[in-house]
Scaffold this motif. Structure first.
Motif, PDB file in Angstrom:
ATOM      1  N   PRO A  31       8.011  16.119 -14.786  1.00  0.00           N
ATOM      2  CA  PRO A  31       9.180  16.997 -14.697  1.00  0.00           C
ATOM      3  C   PRO A  31      10.269  16.454 -13.768  1.00  0.00           C
ATOM      4  CG  PRO A  31       7.196  18.300 -14.564  1.00  0.00           C
ATOM      5  CD  PRO A  31       6.779  16.860 -14.527  1.00  0.00           C
ATOM      6  N   MET A  59      13.933  15.609 -15.177  1.00  0.00           N
ATOM      7  CA  MET A  59      15.069  16.333 -14.621  1.00  0.00           C
ATOM      8  C   MET A  59      16.070  15.381 -13.967  1.00  0.00           C
ATOM      9  SD  MET A  59      14.625  19.353 -15.541  1.00  0.00           S
ATOM     10  CE  MET A  59      15.489  20.525 -14.570  1.00  0.00           C
ATOM     11  N   ARG A  78       1.427  27.920 -12.371  1.00  0.00           N
ATOM     12  CA  ARG A  78       2.645  28.725 -12.503  1.00  0.00           C
ATOM     13  C   ARG A  78       3.401  28.739 -11.172  1.00  0.00           C
ATOM     14  NH1 ARG A  78       4.558  31.827 -16.376  1.00  0.00           N
ATOM     15  NH2 ARG A  78       5.867  33.591 -15.863  1.00  0.00           N
ATOM     16  N   ARG A 131       5.331  25.584 -10.740  1.00  0.00           N
ATOM     17  CA  ARG A 131       6.566  25.598 -11.531  1.00  0.00           C
ATOM     18  C   ARG A 131       7.657  26.401 -10.825  1.00  0.00           C
ATOM     19  NH1 ARG A 131       2.970  26.400 -16.184  1.00  0.00           N
ATOM     20  NH2 ARG A 131       3.635  28.580 -16.207  1.00  0.00           N
ATOM     21  N   ALA A 168      11.268  25.036  -9.451  1.00  0.00           N
ATOM     22  CA  ALA A 168      12.547  25.677  -9.775  1.00  0.00           C
ATOM     23  C   ALA A 168      13.289  26.064  -8.498  1.00  0.00           C
ATOM     24  CB  ALA A 168      12.318  26.905 -10.650  1.00  0.00           C
ATOM     25  N   THR A 186      20.652  21.515 -15.175  1.00  0.00           N
ATOM     26  CA  THR A 186      19.232  21.158 -15.088  1.00  0.00           C
ATOM     27  C   THR A 186      18.443  22.191 -14.294  1.00  0.00           C
ATOM     28  OG1 THR A 186      19.773  19.641 -13.285  1.00  0.00           O
ATOM     29  CG2 THR A 186      19.534  18.694 -15.479  1.00  0.00           C
ATOM     30  N   ALA A 209      17.337  24.646 -16.766  1.00  0.00           N
ATOM     31  CA  ALA A 209      16.141  24.152 -17.461  1.00  0.00           C
ATOM     32  C   ALA A 209      14.894  24.328 -16.592  1.00  0.00           C
ATOM     33  CB  ALA A 209      16.314  22.683 -17.839  1.00  0.00           C
ATOM     34  N   ALA A 210      14.997  24.071 -15.299  1.00  0.00           N
ATOM     35  CA  ALA A 210      13.852  24.238 -14.391  1.00  0.00           C
ATOM     36  C   ALA A 210      13.451  25.707 -14.299  1.00  0.00           C
ATOM     37  CB  ALA A 210      14.182  23.691 -13.006  1.00  0.00           C
ATOM     38  N   TRP A 225      11.673  26.590 -17.473  1.00  0.00           N
ATOM     39  CA  TRP A 225      10.329  25.999 -17.444  1.00  0.00           C
ATOM     40  C   TRP A 225       9.408  26.829 -16.562  1.00  0.00           C
ATOM     41  CZ3 TRP A 225       7.880  22.619 -13.580  1.00  0.00           C
ATOM     42  CH2 TRP A 225       6.691  22.051 -14.044  1.00  0.00           C
ATOM     43  N   ALA A 226       9.934  27.339 -15.447  1.00  0.00           N
ATOM     44  CA  ALA A 226       9.118  28.160 -14.548  1.00  0.00           C
ATOM     45  C   ALA A 226       8.775  29.497 -15.194  1.00  0.00           C
ATOM     46  CB  ALA A 226       9.845  28.391 -13.227  1.00  0.00           C
ATOM     47  N   GLY A 230       7.309  28.137 -19.195  1.00  0.00           N
ATOM     48  CA  GLY A 230       6.275  27.128 -18.963  1.00  0.00           C
ATOM     49  C   GLY A 230       5.576  26.732 -20.238  1.00  0.00           C
ATOM     50  N   PRO A 231       4.706  25.750 -20.132  1.00  0.00           N
ATOM     51  CA  PRO A 231       3.931  25.354 -21.304  1.00  0.00           C
ATOM     52  C   PRO A 231       2.954  26.458 -21.687  1.00  0.00           C
ATOM     53  CG  PRO A 231       3.215  24.141 -19.362  1.00  0.00           C
ATOM     54  CD  PRO A 231       4.394  24.946 -18.953  1.00  0.00           C
TER      55      PRO A 231
END
Length: 125
Positions: free
Chosen positions: A7, A11, A72, A75, A79, A109, A112-113, A116-117, A120-121
């Protein structure tokens, strides 16, 4: 740190690419926009630092649940760190217009972070 290698790399590349794309835009030299970005980043930093502390306040009986909560939390910390850097650059860009394209790039960006937080995946249940 091993969890964040990819990441951070992605980023950084995205920030550099967005910086190059926004360097000549007039928005990157507008001090009013930079002030607004600074306010957004300050709020995001506060929220994500608070969310990152949830790991220490919530414990589960299951090791798998603890691991999921830890990932989590990492993440959220990522962020928060990205939002803090964006806050610093945006605040400086409100006074020094040469930093405007960096502020815009970091804000994109940071978004985006943050996503993602929050999302997340997808992990198996």
């Amino acid at each position: 740190m091993r969890v964040l290698r990819m990441p951070v790399f992605l980023m950084t590349l995205a920030t550099l690419a967005v910086h190059e794309a926004t360097e000549r835009l007039s928005i990157s030299r507008d001090t009013t926009v930079m002030g607004l970005l600074s306010q957004f980043d300050g709020t995001a930093t506060t929220v994500f630092v608070a969310l990152a502390t949830l790991r220490t306040s919530v414990k589960s009986e299951s090791l798998e649940e603890n691991a999921r909560m830890w990932r989590r939390s990492v993440r959220f910390q990522f962020a928060a760190a990205f939002a803090l850097v964006a806050f610093i650059v945006s605040t400086a860009a409100a006074h020094y217009t040469g930093l405007g394209s960096w502020a815009v790039a970091l804000n994109l960006t940071t978004t985006a972070a943050v996503l993602w937080a929050l999302v997340g995946p997808i992990e198996p249940a």
